[in-house]
Design an enzyme around this catalytic site. Sequence first.
Site, mmCIF file in Angstrom:
data_model
loop_
_atom_site.group_PDB
_atom_site.id
_atom_site.type_symbol
_atom_site.label_atom_id
_atom_site.label_comp_id
_atom_site.label_asym_id
_atom_site.label_seq_id
_atom_site.Cartn_x
_atom_site.Cartn_y
_atom_site.Cartn_z
ATOM 1 C CD GLN A 174 1.864 1.263 -3.857
ATOM 2 O OE1 GLN A 174 1.538 0.779 -2.772
ATOM 3 N NE2 GLN A 174 1.376 0.809 -5.001
ATOM 4 C CB SER A 194 -4.540 5.506 -5.833
ATOM 5 O OG SER A 194 -5.360 4.456 -6.289
ATOM 6 C CB CYS A 319 0.871 -1.119 -14.666
ATOM 7 S SG CYS A 319 -0.069 -0.211 -13.464
HETATM 8 N N1 PLP Z 1 1.321 5.416 -8.671
HETATM 9 C C1 PLP Z 1 1.795 4.345 -8.039
HETATM 10 C C2 PLP Z 1 3.064 4.458 -7.268
HETATM 11 C C3 PLP Z 1 1.105 3.132 -8.093
HETATM 12 O O1 PLP Z 1 1.592 2.055 -7.469
HETATM 13 C C4 PLP Z 1 -0.094 3.062 -8.847
HETATM 14 C C5 PLP Z 1 -0.818 1.776 -8.990
HETATM 15 O O2 PLP Z 1 -0.263 0.711 -9.028
HETATM 16 C C6 PLP Z 1 -0.553 4.225 -9.472
HETATM 17 C C7 PLP Z 1 0.177 5.389 -9.369
HETATM 18 C C8 PLP Z 1 -1.817 4.232 -10.278
HETATM 19 O O3 PLP Z 1 -2.954 4.280 -9.443
HETATM 20 P P1 PLP Z 1 -4.375 3.781 -9.998
HETATM 21 O O4 PLP Z 1 -4.334 2.290 -10.032
HETATM 22 O O5 PLP Z 1 -5.355 4.315 -8.976
HETATM 23 O O6 PLP Z 1 -4.572 4.412 -11.324
#
Ligand code: PLP
Length: 370
Positions: A174, A194, A319
């Site tokens: 983020q 990401s 998520c």
């Molecule tokens: N880490 C954080 C802080 C996130 O906000 C997210 C996604 O919401 C992820 C990891 C996971 O990333 P990805 O969607 O690319 O798997």
Amino acid sequence: MIYFDHNASTPLDERVLDAMLPFFTTFYGNPSSLYRHGRAVRSAIDTAREQVAALVNAAPAEVIFTSGGTEANNLSLNTLPAKGRLAISSTEHPSVTDFAAHLTTKGATLHHIEVDSLGVIPASSIDYVLNLQPDLVSIMLANNETGVIQDVRLITDAIKAKNKSILVHTDAVQAVGKIPVSFKELGLDLLTLSSHKIYGPKGCGAVVYNNEHPLKPLMFGGNQEKDFRPGTENVAAIVGFGKAAELAAIELNHRHAHLAQLKQKFEAALTQIPNLCIFSQTTERLPNTIQFGIDGVDGEMLLMNLDRGGIAVSSGSACKSGSNEISPVLKAMKIAPNLAKSAIRVSLGMSNTEDQITQFINQLKKHVNH
Ligand code: PLP
């Protein structure tokens, strides 16, 4: 639609799409092929690696492409030695917390580093962490729900001053593209990225790692990405991620200024609403993230009402949305359950405008006054 959920995902930048398109059509070869056509594709991956490395002040050889932030977090934590000791902050993303829990089934010991009511790891916790004698410490740079920025540099410096062999990982998913992030200056061993949070394609990310401490693969069956992440590369996505990283680096100041200005207007308007509390308001946060609660209001219901009015927000981490549980992040901050249940997260992006904020506030007033 008014889209205020950029921490969940960002729209693909058209310039990124343009960079990707030839890799669906003209350059379809396998980057591992030795003939010219394959080498041209390999060279595009090399360029993307340089672009991603430059965004976080790392060396291209330190970048390993993955399928996204989730896999990058899993891969980072998988460096923990067998039956090792792992310490993670209590506000980590599920891709850290759930993989850490999985490691405990293999004999690892897991410790949580508490945060205060603002979601910040107090400097006084550093001694606690050192006393644990962990093998690996994982502390996210910026929180996906509250936007709280941790002083990772302070923590890493203190850990390394005491014991250089303790590995430090940060989830910078983020933070990157919104604030400056330097793998070198933060003194890290592992960093997660990401693509789809920086206007790149979904399904692509990276681990930046310190060459002195090799990764331990989660998959087997190919030599790609130095054997750490085998499988034919998702070339178009990697090229798109590289382009998105290049643009994020060039436009960082401009993006920061735009988002910070909108956020200030947004928060000024929100404070006019009775019983509204902006979480972590008095600590350093991302320029685009506001999470708030309104006593007595059901967050999920408010989200659905706003959706009916054409506004997309989140009630917690992407998520977990859809579930009616209290966010573990707000729980870790010891926010009262009633207030935590009303939580709404607004995460701004480059296409948002002041007019959209006015529309949001008008709708919010309507729903809250019922
Ligand atoms: N880490 C954080 C802080 C996130 O906000 C997210 C996604 O919401 C992820 C990891 C996971 O990333 P990805 O969607 O690319 O798997």
